[in-house]
Design a protein around this motif. Structure first.
Motif, PDB file in Angstrom:
ATOM      1  N   TYR A  35     -66.457  15.671  22.011  1.00 59.23           N
ATOM      2  CA  TYR A  35     -66.366  14.798  22.579  1.00 59.23           C
ATOM      3  C   TYR A  35     -66.856  12.566  21.930  1.00 59.23           C
ATOM      4  N   LYS A  36     -65.715  11.880  21.860  1.00 59.50           N
ATOM      5  CA  LYS A  36     -66.629  10.369  22.302  1.00 59.50           C
ATOM      6  C   LYS A  36     -67.734  10.340  23.229  1.00 59.50           C
ATOM      7  N   VAL A  37     -68.838   9.259  23.053  1.00 63.41           N
ATOM      8  CA  VAL A  37     -69.577   9.783  23.650  1.00 63.41           C
ATOM      9  C   VAL A  37     -70.056   7.354  24.081  1.00 63.41           C
ATOM     10  N   ILE A  38     -70.379   7.479  25.158  1.00 64.26           N
ATOM     11  CA  ILE A  38     -70.430   6.157  25.421  1.00 64.26           C
ATOM     12  C   ILE A  38     -72.062   6.111  26.971  1.00 64.26           C
ATOM     13  N   GLN A  39     -73.088   5.486  26.561  1.00 64.26           N
ATOM     14  CA  GLN A  39     -74.095   5.782  27.152  1.00 64.26           C
ATOM     15  C   GLN A  39     -73.516   4.266  27.717  1.00 64.26           C
ATOM     16  N   LEU A  40     -73.938   4.391  29.900  1.00 63.36           N
ATOM     17  CA  LEU A  40     -74.158   3.483  30.376  1.00 63.36           C
ATOM     18  C   LEU A  40     -74.627   3.344  31.015  1.00 63.36           C
ATOM     19  N   ASP A  41     -75.869   2.810  31.587  1.00 63.21           N
ATOM     20  CA  ASP A  41     -76.290   2.287  32.622  1.00 63.21           C
ATOM     21  C   ASP A  41     -75.705   1.432  34.404  1.00 63.21           C
ATOM     22  N   ILE A  42     -76.634   2.038  34.797  1.00 62.24           N
ATOM     23  CA  ILE A  42     -76.321   0.855  36.810  1.00 62.24           C
ATOM     24  C   ILE A  42     -76.360   0.158  36.448  1.00 62.24           C
TER      25      ILE A  42
END
Ligand code: ADP
Ligand code: MG
Length: 312
Positions: A35-42
């Protein structure tokens, strides 16, 4: 390239560090699966980030407030972005131990006897007033917990009347609603459930902490707890425990995954403590442990949860 997935991790709760651990492991597993993954914080940029990145799915690797309590689920519903795990209703109810226990009582699911207290009524009644009610309804020892919290934060065992005031004040510093619960002596177990139309239980995990109970340190430090998968209980009791967990999962209308924490009393009754809608995914967490015992390695587990969410 397969779908693009945003892993939501970190967040603002007291379980931020746990979520970062879960999120990193999940991200690695998703990349391994292609999968293509990005990480996001809140943070305040979350909505802009999500809309700009055009993700196919959000993987919720958050724990605690603003992650597991329905708030982020509501936001994603409004944005129309699909996400992993239970929806808004299950998250709100599952996160509130008082509300969920009231439902278990109505549905005749065994749960320890309890008494709910708000900070306002504590001020009115005082510790001695609360003690009177507790002795009448439950007796001692009891377990005092914040109604909405995870990772055993704010939980205290009260064995003598003198210990009650500080336990209440402690729990009330986490949440303005507190649960006073009957102490159950027995075998602690957790059952994870996976699936939508036909949710299935994973093998039962038996938890034997080296400390007095399964507290924060016991949960996240290697070697502080012994785990037995499958649990050292009879086939009949295993079925009873798994059936109870599936019933709780269904009653709280969960989807994809949940984990039900229970204590099997000396009467062989599985008493439900709580249902988790975003179970931990760290190295020491119970859901990955149960999945492994069922022959599902960590990346396969993550992939399965993603497929379930995408199929919806
Ligand atoms: N009624 C109880 N009797 C005995 N032990 C309890 C009881 N409630 C909680 N515990 C202990 O505290 C731990 C955390 O409680 P739990 O209700 O699962 O809250 P959390 O959301 O913090 O995980 C449990 O795993 C168990 O070890
Ligand atoms: Mg728990």
């Amino acid at each position: 390239m397969r779908e693009k997935i945003a892993v939501l991790m970190g967040g603002r709760s007291l379980e931020r560090e746990v979520s970062l651990k879960s999120g990193r492991r999940v991200s690695d597993a998703l990349k391994e699966k292609g999968y293509k993954v990005i990480q996001l914080d809140i943070d305040e940029n979350l909505v802009d980030n999500l809309l700009r990145e055009h993700v196919d799915l959000v993987y919720i690797a958050l724990h605690g407030k603003y992650g597991e309590d329905g708030t982020v689920q509501e936001l994603l519903e409004i944005l129309g972005v699909p996400y992993t795990g239970p929806g808004v209703y299950s998250s709100i109810v599952g996160f509130d131990k008082v509300l969920s226990k009231e439902i278990y009582q109505i549905e005749r699911i065994p749960t320890p006897k309890f008494y709910a207290l708000s900070s306002g009524s504590f001020k009115e009644m005082g510790a001695s007033g609360v003690l009177g009610e507790v002795i009448k309804k439950i007796g001692l020892p009891i377990v005092v917990k914040p109604a909405c919290q995870g990772s055993a934060l704010g939980i205290k065992f009260v064995k003598t009347p003198e210990e009650l005031p500080s336990a209440l004040i402690g729990a009330l510093s986490y949440d303005d609603k507190v649960l006073l619960e009957e102490y159950i002596k027995g075998k602690e177990v957790a059952v994870s459930i996976i699936g939508n139309a036909n949710p299935k239980p994973l093998p039962v995990v038996e938890i034997v902490p080296k400390k007095e109970f399964f507290d924060f340190e016991s949960m996240y430090t290697m070697g502080m707890t012994d785990y037995f998968v499958p649990a050292r209980i009879s086939k009949e009791l295993t079925e009873k425990v798994q059936n109870t967990a599936v019933k709780v999962h269904r009653i709280l209308r969960c989807r994809d995954v949940s984990r039900v924490d229970m204590i099997i009393g000396e009467d062989e009754v599985p008493y439900v403590l709580e249902l988790n809608t975003s179970p931990g995914m760290t190295e020491t967490s119970l859901l990955p442990m149960a999945a492994k015992a069922a022959g599902m390695e960590f990346p396969d587990l993550v992939d399965k949860l993603v497929r379930l969410a995408l199929e919806r």
